[in-house]
Design a protein around this motif. Sequence first.
Motif, PDB file in Angstrom:
ATOM      1  N   ASP A 174       6.773   5.974  -6.052  1.00 25.24           N
ATOM      2  CA  ASP A 174       5.630   5.129  -6.338  1.00 25.24           C
ATOM      3  C   ASP A 174       5.940   3.694  -5.927  1.00 25.24           C
ATOM      4  O   ASP A 174       6.868   3.086  -6.450  1.00 25.24           O
ATOM      5  N   ALA A 175       5.164   3.152  -4.983  1.00 28.19           N
ATOM      6  CA  ALA A 175       5.443   1.826  -4.440  1.00 28.19           C
ATOM      7  C   ALA A 175       5.395   0.747  -5.515  1.00 28.19           C
ATOM      8  O   ALA A 175       6.211  -0.177  -5.524  1.00 28.19           O
ATOM      9  N   THR A 176       4.435   0.862  -6.429  1.00 24.22           N
ATOM     10  CA  THR A 176       4.313  -0.150  -7.482  1.00 24.22           C
ATOM     11  C   THR A 176       5.542  -0.145  -8.377  1.00 24.22           C
ATOM     12  O   THR A 176       6.072  -1.199  -8.754  1.00 24.22           O
ATOM     13  N   GLU A 177       6.035   1.045  -8.731  1.00 26.80           N
ATOM     14  CA  GLU A 177       7.224   1.139  -9.580  1.00 26.80           C
ATOM     15  C   GLU A 177       8.468   0.639  -8.855  1.00 26.80           C
ATOM     16  O   GLU A 177       9.317  -0.035  -9.453  1.00 26.80           O
ATOM     17  N   VAL A 178       8.596   0.971  -7.575  1.00 20.07           N
ATOM     18  CA  VAL A 178       9.736   0.457  -6.807  1.00 20.07           C
ATOM     19  C   VAL A 178       9.705  -1.065  -6.790  1.00 20.07           C
ATOM     20  O   VAL A 178      10.719  -1.730  -7.036  1.00 20.07           O
ATOM     21  N   HIS A 179       8.536  -1.618  -6.512  1.00 19.00           N
ATOM     22  CA  HIS A 179       8.397  -3.071  -6.451  1.00 19.00           C
ATOM     23  C   HIS A 179       8.758  -3.719  -7.782  1.00 19.00           C
ATOM     24  O   HIS A 179       9.343  -4.810  -7.821  1.00 19.00           O
ATOM     25  N   ARG A 180       8.453  -3.058  -8.865  1.00 15.39           N
ATOM     26  CA  ARG A 180       8.739  -3.611 -10.200  1.00 15.39           C
ATOM     27  C   ARG A 180      10.232  -3.757 -10.447  1.00 15.39           C
ATOM     28  O   ARG A 180      10.660  -4.630 -11.204  1.00 15.39           O
ATOM     29  N   HIS A 181      11.038  -2.917  -9.804  1.00 15.77           N
ATOM     30  CA  HIS A 181      12.481  -2.955 -10.005  1.00 15.77           C
ATOM     31  C   HIS A 181      13.201  -3.875  -9.012  1.00 15.77           C
ATOM     32  O   HIS A 181      14.410  -4.071  -9.136  1.00 15.77           O
ATOM     33  N   LEU A 182      12.479  -4.426  -8.048  1.00 14.37           N
ATOM     34  CA  LEU A 182      13.111  -5.283  -7.056  1.00 14.37           C
ATOM     35  C   LEU A 182      13.527  -6.634  -7.644  1.00 14.37           C
ATOM     36  O   LEU A 182      12.849  -7.173  -8.519  1.00 14.37           O
ATOM     37  N   THR A 183      14.619  -7.160  -7.119  1.00 13.23           N
ATOM     38  CA  THR A 183      14.989  -8.544  -7.429  1.00 13.23           C
ATOM     39  C   THR A 183      14.767  -9.448  -6.221  1.00 13.23           C
ATOM     40  O   THR A 183      14.642 -10.654  -6.364  1.00 13.23           O
ATOM     41  N   SER A 184      14.701  -8.870  -5.016  1.00  9.99           N
ATOM     42  CA  SER A 184      14.482  -9.643  -3.797  1.00  9.99           C
ATOM     43  C   SER A 184      12.997  -9.898  -3.585  1.00  9.99           C
ATOM     44  O   SER A 184      12.153  -9.060  -3.906  1.00  9.99           O
ATOM     45  N   SER A 228       0.836  -1.195   0.000  1.00  5.21           N
ATOM     46  CA  SER A 228       0.000   0.000   0.000  1.00  5.21           C
ATOM     47  C   SER A 228       0.860   1.230   0.000  1.00  5.21           C
ATOM     48  O   SER A 228       2.062   1.173   0.191  1.00  5.21           O
ATOM     49  N   ASP A 229       0.244   2.367  -0.209  1.00  3.13           N
ATOM     50  CA  ASP A 229       0.956   3.645  -0.203  1.00  3.13           C
ATOM     51  C   ASP A 229       0.402   4.509   0.916  1.00  3.13           C
ATOM     52  O   ASP A 229      -0.781   4.479   1.209  1.00  3.13           O
ATOM     53  N   MET A 230       1.259   5.325   1.553  1.00  2.00           N
ATOM     54  CA  MET A 230       0.760   6.284   2.526  1.00  2.00           C
ATOM     55  C   MET A 230       1.104   7.674   2.035  1.00  2.00           C
ATOM     56  O   MET A 230       2.185   7.922   1.518  1.00  2.00           O
ATOM     57  N   ILE A 268       5.157  -2.103   1.012  1.00  2.00           N
ATOM     58  CA  ILE A 268       5.941  -0.895   0.794  1.00  2.00           C
ATOM     59  C   ILE A 268       5.039   0.317   0.973  1.00  2.00           C
ATOM     60  O   ILE A 268       3.998   0.428   0.328  1.00  2.00           O
ATOM     61  N   GLU A 269       5.444   1.198   1.877  1.00  2.00           N
ATOM     62  CA  GLU A 269       4.739   2.452   2.117  1.00  2.00           C
ATOM     63  C   GLU A 269       5.610   3.592   1.596  1.00  2.00           C
ATOM     64  O   GLU A 269       6.833   3.580   1.775  1.00  2.00           O
ATOM     65  N   THR A 270       5.001   4.588   0.972  1.00  2.00           N
ATOM     66  CA  THR A 270       5.773   5.694   0.410  1.00  2.00           C
ATOM     67  C   THR A 270       5.198   7.041   0.826  1.00  2.00           C
ATOM     68  O   THR A 270       4.009   7.174   1.109  1.00  2.00           O
ATOM     69  N   ALA A 271       6.068   8.037   0.859  1.00  2.00           N
ATOM     70  CA  ALA A 271       5.659   9.415   1.151  1.00  2.00           C
ATOM     71  C   ALA A 271       6.610  10.358   0.451  1.00  2.00           C
ATOM     72  O   ALA A 271       7.789  10.054   0.280  1.00  2.00           O
TER      73      ALA A 271
END
Length: 274
Positions: free
Chosen positions: A12-22, A2-4, A28-31
Amino acid sequence: MSDMNQTPGALDATEVHRHLTSDMWVRIETAAETGSTSDDAAALARAGTPHGTAVLASRQTDGRGRLGRRWESPAGGVYVSAVVRPMLPAADLTALPLAVAVGVAGAITRLGGDARVKWPNDVLVSGGKVAGVLLELNAAGGRADWLVIGVGLNVSRPLGGHTEGRTYLADHVRCISCTKAAAMILDGIAEGYRLLVDDGVGAIRGALGVQDVLSGSEVTVREADGSVLARGRAEGIDDVGRLLLAGEDGRMRAIASGDVTLRDTRRGPQESRP
């Protein structure tokens, strides 16, 4: 996930997650801006958030570093705090800041940066400090209930220009965005955490290897008030992650904490960070 407080300028949490390898990160919360990601993460931890929760911000107004020092956190950086629940004795986790620094340095190196580690918790690129690691522990009965692992990374120069004493990842790694940098930090945290928890300090010692900017150098270790704690030649770390110093008398001393500077024996003390 989710995002906060998702506002313009927030990662953007979704974009960060897309680049993860782990696969370690389940939430993931973002501000765009917060007081302290570590405070936010600790609040989530107390409320029962699961292992693998991360709080990300593009700016902090009340960031802090080691020993309660203020951590300047302007726009242009990425500030990450992660909640982990290792359920291990707290004493087994003293090397975790170093382990995370090793993981983050490895992630930067894979992107083409010349990354090194300075005990106990700093990441350097091309000789300048680019990131620091902060650990906050909540233990019960001698065992770690939860920990917050904080990493602050200087990604690009703020609008006001260069900030004295800072190195910026974007000056050394091509096409690095804050989104990619955030994913890189999370991958680095996961790598260092798992290396320590699964394989112990011996694995950290091995991974440190050529990343160790202090190894073989004459250094001075100071207390928080600036007083000299020890001087000697850095010889890596011991089996709990303490810095090993060989004194002029040949005796080896293990240092649990302190601020370390490299010593130029011809010209006097030299800061190892910019």
